[in-house]
Design a protein around this motif. Structure first.
Motif, PDB file in Angstrom:
ATOM      1  N   ALA A 208       0.865  -1.177   0.000  1.00 46.90           N
ATOM      2  CA  ALA A 208       0.000   0.000   0.000  1.00 46.90           C
ATOM      3  C   ALA A 208       0.901   1.226   0.000  1.00 46.90           C
ATOM      4  O   ALA A 208       1.854   1.298   0.790  1.00 46.90           O
ATOM      5  CB  ALA A 208      -0.924   0.008   1.213  1.00 46.90           C
ATOM      6  N   ALA A 209       0.631   2.157  -0.902  1.00 43.54           N
ATOM      7  CA  ALA A 209       1.444   3.372  -1.016  1.00 43.54           C
ATOM      8  C   ALA A 209       0.533   4.590  -0.904  1.00 43.54           C
ATOM      9  O   ALA A 209      -0.531   4.638  -1.544  1.00 43.54           O
ATOM     10  CB  ALA A 209       2.196   3.391  -2.341  1.00 43.54           C
ATOM     11  N   PHE A 210       0.951   5.567  -0.100  1.00 39.98           N
ATOM     12  CA  PHE A 210       0.145   6.749   0.158  1.00 39.98           C
ATOM     13  C   PHE A 210       0.956   7.993  -0.195  1.00 39.98           C
ATOM     14  O   PHE A 210       1.990   8.259   0.424  1.00 39.98           O
ATOM     15  CB  PHE A 210      -0.281   6.793   1.626  1.00 39.98           C
ATOM     16  N   ASP A 211       0.498   8.742  -1.178  1.00 38.72           N
ATOM     17  CA  ASP A 211       1.193   9.962  -1.589  1.00 38.72           C
ATOM     18  C   ASP A 211       1.092  11.015  -0.498  1.00 38.72           C
ATOM     19  O   ASP A 211      -0.010  11.347  -0.030  1.00 38.72           O
ATOM     20  CB  ASP A 211       0.598  10.514  -2.878  1.00 38.72           C
ATOM     21  N   LEU A 212       2.240  11.550  -0.094  1.00 42.29           N
ATOM     22  CA  LEU A 212       2.267  12.661   0.852  1.00 42.29           C
ATOM     23  C   LEU A 212       2.106  13.986   0.131  1.00 42.29           C
ATOM     24  O   LEU A 212       1.497  14.921   0.628  1.00 42.29           O
ATOM     25  CB  LEU A 212       3.591  12.637   1.632  1.00 42.29           C
ATOM     26  N   GLN A 213       2.697  14.058  -1.055  1.00 42.87           N
ATOM     27  CA  GLN A 213       2.563  15.235  -1.899  1.00 42.87           C
ATOM     28  C   GLN A 213       2.800  14.827  -3.338  1.00 42.87           C
ATOM     29  O   GLN A 213       3.461  13.821  -3.605  1.00 42.87           O
ATOM     30  CB  GLN A 213       3.557  16.335  -1.494  1.00 42.87           C
ATOM     31  N   ALA A 214       2.243  15.589  -4.261  1.00 41.89           N
ATOM     32  CA  ALA A 214       2.467  15.361  -5.686  1.00 41.89           C
ATOM     33  C   ALA A 214       2.407  16.697  -6.401  1.00 41.89           C
ATOM     34  O   ALA A 214       1.626  17.579  -6.028  1.00 41.89           O
ATOM     35  CB  ALA A 214       1.432  14.400  -6.256  1.00 41.89           C
ATOM     36  N   ASN A 215       3.216  16.836  -7.404  1.00 39.78           N
ATOM     37  CA  ASN A 215       3.242  18.053  -8.213  1.00 39.78           C
ATOM     38  C   ASN A 215       3.166  17.670  -9.688  1.00 39.78           C
ATOM     39  O   ASN A 215       4.094  17.036 -10.186  1.00 39.78           O
ATOM     40  CB  ASN A 215       4.527  18.842  -7.941  1.00 39.78           C
ATOM     41  N   PRO A 216       2.037  17.936 -10.352  1.00 37.56           N
ATOM     42  CA  PRO A 216       0.891  18.719  -9.892  1.00 37.56           C
ATOM     43  C   PRO A 216       0.017  17.965  -8.903  1.00 37.56           C
ATOM     44  O   PRO A 216      -0.024  16.738  -8.887  1.00 37.56           O
ATOM     45  CB  PRO A 216       0.114  18.998 -11.192  1.00 37.56           C
ATOM     46  N   GLU A 217      -0.729  18.707  -8.110  1.00 41.66           N
ATOM     47  CA  GLU A 217      -1.547  18.148  -7.047  1.00 41.66           C
ATOM     48  C   GLU A 217      -2.591  17.166  -7.579  1.00 41.66           C
ATOM     49  O   GLU A 217      -2.982  16.225  -6.887  1.00 41.66           O
ATOM     50  CB  GLU A 217      -2.244  19.291  -6.294  1.00 41.66           C
ATOM     51  N   ASP A 218      -3.052  17.378  -8.825  1.00 43.18           N
ATOM     52  CA  ASP A 218      -4.087  16.521  -9.404  1.00 43.18           C
ATOM     53  C   ASP A 218      -3.646  15.065  -9.509  1.00 43.18           C
ATOM     54  O   ASP A 218      -4.482  14.168  -9.603  1.00 43.18           O
ATOM     55  CB  ASP A 218      -4.468  17.016 -10.802  1.00 43.18           C
ATOM     56  N   LEU A 219      -2.358  14.797  -9.516  1.00 44.84           N
ATOM     57  CA  LEU A 219      -1.861  13.436  -9.681  1.00 44.84           C
ATOM     58  C   LEU A 219      -1.614  12.729  -8.351  1.00 44.84           C
ATOM     59  O   LEU A 219      -1.062  11.635  -8.333  1.00 44.84           O
ATOM     60  CB  LEU A 219      -0.571  13.446 -10.503  1.00 44.84           C
ATOM     61  N   LYS A 220      -2.007  13.334  -7.255  1.00 47.62           N
ATOM     62  CA  LYS A 220      -1.843  12.703  -5.956  1.00 47.62           C
ATOM     63  C   LYS A 220      -2.841  11.566  -5.806  1.00 47.62           C
ATOM     64  O   LYS A 220      -4.032  11.741  -6.070  1.00 47.62           O
ATOM     65  CB  LYS A 220      -2.071  13.738  -4.849  1.00 47.62           C
TER      66      LYS A 220
END
Length: 323
Positions: A208-220
């Motif tokens: 299980a993987a949980f995004d803490l942040q993504a840039n751009p935010e839409d891909l989190k």
């Protein structure tokens, strides 16, 4: 290439990203698991001392302890590979356009897993990939990733392996300065060899993987995955592997179309990859492989714009060095 053009590449029909930005290497570089159990020796992972089986002489000589050679810190492992593929669905700059293409994938990775204490191992790794397509409209890109974490083999649970790590990933197009996507995430997982004999091995894994942040935010987004693998050792140097991996992605993507320009939908996607790979190891540090993979993705995105299927056939060579 700017982000509006790359976004369809990340989440739409594409060999290179068929398993999402979080797991490019899994699809491109064979069915190998996250961790190779052979690298974690059983006598190194138990938390206590190892003793010989009971014998009648113990009353006179005492309990016999098994002593092993101290090997010092484990080596740094460096892997390099060069793989050539044909795919029927290359990542085009035009979303939804399906075209076949030849693909070269180069990879270099380094990892280090020193023992911490009580059967725990640190887990440090870094990796860089280059992907180049023959088809003129396809998008060449690079994938950089790094992770740090810990893992443990549990002898009391029949050598179940558990791990947790912090990951960072960055996708670029042509230059390290062209950062089109980056994300940091926490990944938790477990692996288990279900059956192992001289010629057969069956293994499974969950993560299980949980995004803490993504840039751009839409891909989190978050990922929940299950994988199964069966390997038949034809000879000591030749093996065949059949594998399947299913992943559910729970994302925060915005799906905007000309029919609903202000509609925002939380994208939910199921992806599965099934494949067969034949691997020959002429020596301990080298490998030659050929593989066939099929990927299928089903999403609830608007107009099914992120749905796709793709066949991929490849041939590759690689080597592992220890320092």
């Amino acid at each position: 290439m700017r982000m509006p053009v790359l976004l369809p590449l990340l989440l739409s029909p594409s060999l290179a990203l068929a398993q999402s930005p979080a797991a490019i290497d899994r699809f491109l570089s064979s069915s190998r698991p996250d961790y190779d159990p052979a690298q974690l020796e059983a006598d190194s992972t138990d938390a206590g001392r190892s003793f010989a089986p009971f014998s009648p002489a113990d009353s006179d000589l005492g309990v016999q302890e098994v002593l092993g050679e101290y090997k010092g810190l484990p080596p740094v492992r460096v892997e390099v590979s060069s793989d050539f593929y044909w795919t029927e669905n290359a990542p085009s700059t035009i979303p939804g356009l399906s075209e076949d293409s030849w693909l070269w994938a180069g990879r270099i990775a380094a990892s280090w897993q020193p023992k911490i204490a009580a059967g725990w191992f640190a887990d440090v790794g870094v990796e860089q990939q280059w992907l180049r397509f023959d088809q003129g409209d396809a998008t060449d890109f690079e994938n950089f990733s790094a992770h740090v974490g810990a893992l443990k083999a549990l002898p009391q649970l029949d050598d179940l392996l558990v791990y947790g790590r912090l990951e960072y990933q960055m996708l670029t197009t042509g230059s390290i300065l062209d950062n089109d996507y980056d994300a940091s995430r926490i990944r938790l997982g477990a692996q288990k060899v279900l059956f192992n004999s001289a010629r057969h091995q069956i293994s499974t894994g969950v993560s299980a993987a949980f995004d803490l942040q993504a840039n751009p935010e839409d891909l989190k987004r978050d990922e929940y995955a299950l994988e199964l693998g069966y390997t038949y050792f034809i000879t000591d140097t030749l093996s065949a592997t059949a594998s399947w991996r299913g992943a559910y992605w729970d994302g925060e993507g915005n799906n905007v179309t000309s029919l609903a320009p202000f509609r925002i939908e939380k994208a939910q996607t199921f992806n599965q990859v099934v494949g067969v790979e034949l691997t020959w190891k002429p020596c301990k540090s080298a490998r030659v492989s050929t593989s066939v993979f099929f990927s299928d993705t089903d999403s609830n995105s608007v107009l099914a714009g992120s749905d796709f299927q793709a066949w991929t056939v490849g041939l590759g060579v690689g080597a592992t060095f220890e320092f």
